[in-house]
Design an enzyme around this catalytic site. Structure first.
Site, PDB file in Angstrom:
ATOM      1  N   ASP A  60      21.845  -1.782  26.693  1.00 55.30           N
ATOM      2  CA  ASP A  60      21.226  -0.481  26.415  1.00 55.30           C
ATOM      3  C   ASP A  60      19.775  -0.686  25.985  1.00 55.30           C
ATOM      4  O   ASP A  60      19.492  -1.398  25.023  1.00 55.30           O
ATOM      5  CB  ASP A  60      22.007   0.236  25.309  1.00 55.30           C
ATOM      6  CG  ASP A  60      21.427   1.601  24.984  1.00 55.30           C
ATOM      7  OD1 ASP A  60      22.005   2.602  25.440  1.00 55.30           O
ATOM      8  OD2 ASP A  60      20.401   1.670  24.279  1.00 55.30           O
ATOM      9  N   TYR A  93      11.530   1.873  23.606  1.00 52.42           N
ATOM     10  CA  TYR A  93      11.684   0.591  22.915  1.00 52.42           C
ATOM     11  C   TYR A  93      10.634  -0.432  23.363  1.00 52.42           C
ATOM     12  O   TYR A  93      10.498  -1.490  22.747  1.00 52.42           O
ATOM     13  CB  TYR A  93      13.079  -0.008  23.184  1.00 52.42           C
ATOM     14  CG  TYR A  93      14.253   0.855  22.796  1.00 52.42           C
ATOM     15  CD1 TYR A  93      14.097   2.010  22.019  1.00 52.42           C
ATOM     16  CD2 TYR A  93      15.539   0.520  23.210  1.00 52.42           C
ATOM     17  CE1 TYR A  93      15.184   2.797  21.698  1.00 52.42           C
ATOM     18  CE2 TYR A  93      16.631   1.297  22.875  1.00 52.42           C
ATOM     19  CZ  TYR A  93      16.452   2.442  22.129  1.00 52.42           C
ATOM     20  OH  TYR A  93      17.532   3.220  21.809  1.00 52.42           O
ATOM     21  N   HIS A 111      16.432  11.123  26.106  1.00 54.87           N
ATOM     22  CA  HIS A 111      16.515  10.491  24.792  1.00 54.87           C
ATOM     23  C   HIS A 111      16.597  11.494  23.639  1.00 54.87           C
ATOM     24  O   HIS A 111      17.253  11.246  22.627  1.00 54.87           O
ATOM     25  CB  HIS A 111      15.289   9.593  24.597  1.00 54.87           C
ATOM     26  CG  HIS A 111      15.499   8.447  23.675  1.00 54.87           C
ATOM     27  ND1 HIS A 111      14.821   7.261  23.781  1.00 54.87           N
ATOM     28  CD2 HIS A 111      16.319   8.280  22.609  1.00 54.87           C
ATOM     29  CE1 HIS A 111      15.199   6.429  22.834  1.00 54.87           C
ATOM     30  NE2 HIS A 111      16.111   7.031  22.101  1.00 54.87           N
ATOM     31  N   ASN A 162      21.324  12.421  21.288  1.00 58.26           N
ATOM     32  CA  ASN A 162      20.864  13.202  20.135  1.00 58.26           C
ATOM     33  C   ASN A 162      20.889  14.713  20.361  1.00 58.26           C
ATOM     34  O   ASN A 162      20.106  15.444  19.765  1.00 58.26           O
ATOM     35  CB  ASN A 162      19.452  12.756  19.724  1.00 58.26           C
ATOM     36  CG  ASN A 162      19.388  11.292  19.377  1.00 58.26           C
ATOM     37  OD1 ASN A 162      20.079  10.824  18.478  1.00 58.26           O
ATOM     38  ND2 ASN A 162      18.574  10.539  20.118  1.00 58.26           N
ATOM     39  N   GLN A 204      24.960  10.416  23.545  1.00 61.49           N
ATOM     40  CA  GLN A 204      24.853   9.276  22.629  1.00 61.49           C
ATOM     41  C   GLN A 204      24.260   9.774  21.309  1.00 61.49           C
ATOM     42  O   GLN A 204      23.126  10.251  21.273  1.00 61.49           O
ATOM     43  CB  GLN A 204      23.952   8.203  23.255  1.00 61.49           C
ATOM     44  CG  GLN A 204      23.991   6.872  22.538  1.00 61.49           C
ATOM     45  CD  GLN A 204      22.977   5.899  23.122  1.00 61.49           C
ATOM     46  OE1 GLN A 204      21.858   5.803  22.621  1.00 61.49           O
ATOM     47  NE2 GLN A 204      23.349   5.188  24.167  1.00 61.49           N
ATOM     48  N   TRP A 206      25.435   5.498  18.502  1.00 66.13           N
ATOM     49  CA  TRP A 206      24.353   4.595  18.134  1.00 66.13           C
ATOM     50  C   TRP A 206      24.342   4.509  16.610  1.00 66.13           C
ATOM     51  O   TRP A 206      24.938   5.349  15.940  1.00 66.13           O
ATOM     52  CB  TRP A 206      22.994   5.020  18.712  1.00 66.13           C
ATOM     53  CG  TRP A 206      22.384   6.313  18.257  1.00 66.13           C
ATOM     54  CD1 TRP A 206      22.423   7.514  18.918  1.00 66.13           C
ATOM     55  CD2 TRP A 206      21.586   6.545  17.081  1.00 66.13           C
ATOM     56  NE1 TRP A 206      21.734   8.476  18.222  1.00 66.13           N
ATOM     57  CE2 TRP A 206      21.197   7.906  17.087  1.00 66.13           C
ATOM     58  CE3 TRP A 206      21.161   5.734  16.025  1.00 66.13           C
ATOM     59  CZ2 TRP A 206      20.409   8.477  16.077  1.00 66.13           C
ATOM     60  CZ3 TRP A 206      20.384   6.303  15.023  1.00 66.13           C
ATOM     61  CH2 TRP A 206      20.017   7.653  15.052  1.00 66.13           C
ATOM     62  N   LYS A 265      23.435  -3.861  17.843  1.00 64.97           N
ATOM     63  CA  LYS A 265      22.275  -4.715  18.067  1.00 64.97           C
ATOM     64  C   LYS A 265      22.231  -5.837  17.054  1.00 64.97           C
ATOM     65  O   LYS A 265      22.530  -5.645  15.875  1.00 64.97           O
ATOM     66  CB  LYS A 265      20.995  -3.870  17.963  1.00 64.97           C
ATOM     67  CG  LYS A 265      19.691  -4.638  18.176  1.00 64.97           C
ATOM     68  CD  LYS A 265      19.069  -5.174  16.890  1.00 64.97           C
ATOM     69  CE  LYS A 265      18.555  -4.078  15.978  1.00 64.97           C
ATOM     70  NZ  LYS A 265      17.839  -4.650  14.798  1.00 64.97           N
ATOM     71  N   ARG A 324      26.267 -13.487  15.593  1.00 64.47           N
ATOM     72  CA  ARG A 324      26.658 -12.087  15.344  1.00 64.47           C
ATOM     73  C   ARG A 324      27.054 -11.397  16.650  1.00 64.47           C
ATOM     74  O   ARG A 324      27.928 -10.525  16.653  1.00 64.47           O
ATOM     75  CB  ARG A 324      25.514 -11.333  14.669  1.00 64.47           C
ATOM     76  CG  ARG A 324      25.221 -11.806  13.251  1.00 64.47           C
ATOM     77  CD  ARG A 324      26.264 -11.301  12.267  1.00 64.47           C
ATOM     78  NE  ARG A 324      26.055 -11.853  10.946  1.00 64.47           N
ATOM     79  CZ  ARG A 324      25.157 -11.421  10.054  1.00 64.47           C
ATOM     80  NH1 ARG A 324      24.357 -10.415  10.368  1.00 64.47           N
ATOM     81  NH2 ARG A 324      25.064 -11.985   8.866  1.00 64.47           N
ATOM     82  N   GLU A 354      30.512 -12.388  17.086  1.00 60.90           N
ATOM     83  CA  GLU A 354      31.349 -11.667  16.119  1.00 60.90           C
ATOM     84  C   GLU A 354      31.608 -10.244  16.597  1.00 60.90           C
ATOM     85  O   GLU A 354      32.756  -9.773  16.605  1.00 60.90           O
ATOM     86  CB  GLU A 354      30.650 -11.643  14.758  1.00 60.90           C
ATOM     87  CG  GLU A 354      31.382 -10.827  13.703  1.00 60.90           C
ATOM     88  CD  GLU A 354      30.593 -10.713  12.409  1.00 60.90           C
ATOM     89  OE1 GLU A 354      30.647  -9.644  11.775  1.00 60.90           O
ATOM     90  OE2 GLU A 354      29.904 -11.697  12.035  1.00 60.90           O
TER      91      GLU A 354
END
Length: 254
Positions: free
Chosen positions: A43, A48, A105, A134, A155, A181, A226, A232, A235
């Site tokens: 994503d 970004y 977005h 959003n 999202q 998110w 993220k 991680r 994990e």
């Protein structure tokens, strides 16, 4: 990998790798590592400023395009012509022939004009699934009522401190899949040391982060955690070998 079925039968991995707030200089490395761990859903977003690096990581991985699910988003120049420019720019940045999931977005500007443009790309197959991000309950309701093509995804911020059960149901009633998110509440309010999450995790030998992701998966909510650390990533990916029981789900607020 468990998947969610979107409109037109598009299969979306329920767990993805998010790139929000990953610096461009770190993005290619992080995405390459995520793909090595096993993620196939990445994503990103124009806002970004790391789409190019995501594209470079995809190329470097050598993974077949059809095995990947790539999401990106439009935020600036929200208009009919702006959406055309924004989509082509993202496609060029990612160096792809199509986008698996393309989102508006934010519900700002001329979202209806932008949606008309994206609908053409969707009908041409250059966008496999269309969605939004959003959109609060009033906005998503209005949007669904006034567009021939309904969003596949909405999202939104959703985590144990902001659970949105009613919002999930409302979207589902409209035929829209909710995605999460900020699944870890952006690390705020001691979420990783929360006593309830730690106690649940201790039953399964799992961390609070893994409990959160499992809780979302069992609510059939896709998540895009993220991290810039490969351990991680592993994990977060290791959440398909246990299942929360009814009491656990209740303790989490489900």
């Amino acid at each position: 990998m468990q998947t969610i079925t979107l409109h037109k039968g598009v299969k979306m991995p329920i767990l993805g790798f998010g790139t929000f707030q990953i610096e461009p200089k770190d993005t290619q490395r992080c995405v390459e590592q995520a793909l090595e761990v096993g993620y196939r859903h990445i994503d990103t977003a124009a806002a970004y400023n790391n789409e190019k690096e995501v594209g470079l990581a995809i190329k470097a991985s050598g993974i077949k395009r059809e095995e990947l699910f790539i999401t990106t988003k439009l935020i600036s120049d929200m208009s009919e012509e702006g959406a055309k420019r924004g989509f082509e720019k993202s496609l060029n940045n990612l160096d792809l022939e199509y986008i698996d999931l393309y989102l508006l977005h934010m519900p700002y500007g001329d979202v209806y004009g932008a949606w008309r443009s994206l609908g053409r790309f969707y009908n041409e197959g250059r966008i496999k699934a269309l969605g939004v991000s959003n959109f609060m309950p009033d906005r998503i309701t209005d949007f669904c009522l006034h567009n021939a093509i309904k969003p596949s995804i909405n999202q939104i911020e959703l985590h144990p401190f902001y659970q949105k059960h009613h919002t999930q149901k409302l979207n589902a009633d409209l035929g829209v899949q909710v995605a999460s998110w900020a699944s870890f509440a952006e690390g705020q309010n001691g979420i990783f040391s929360n006593a309830i999450l730690k106690n649940i995790g201790a039953k399964y030998g799992k961390t609070p982060a893994q409990v959160i992701l499992r809780w979302l998966i069992e609510r059939k909510i896709p998540a895009i955690p993220k991290t810039t650390h490969k351990e991680r990533m592993r994990e977060n990916f290791n959440v398909f070998d246990f299942k929360l029981d009814t009491d656990d789900m209740s303790d989490c607020g489900a």
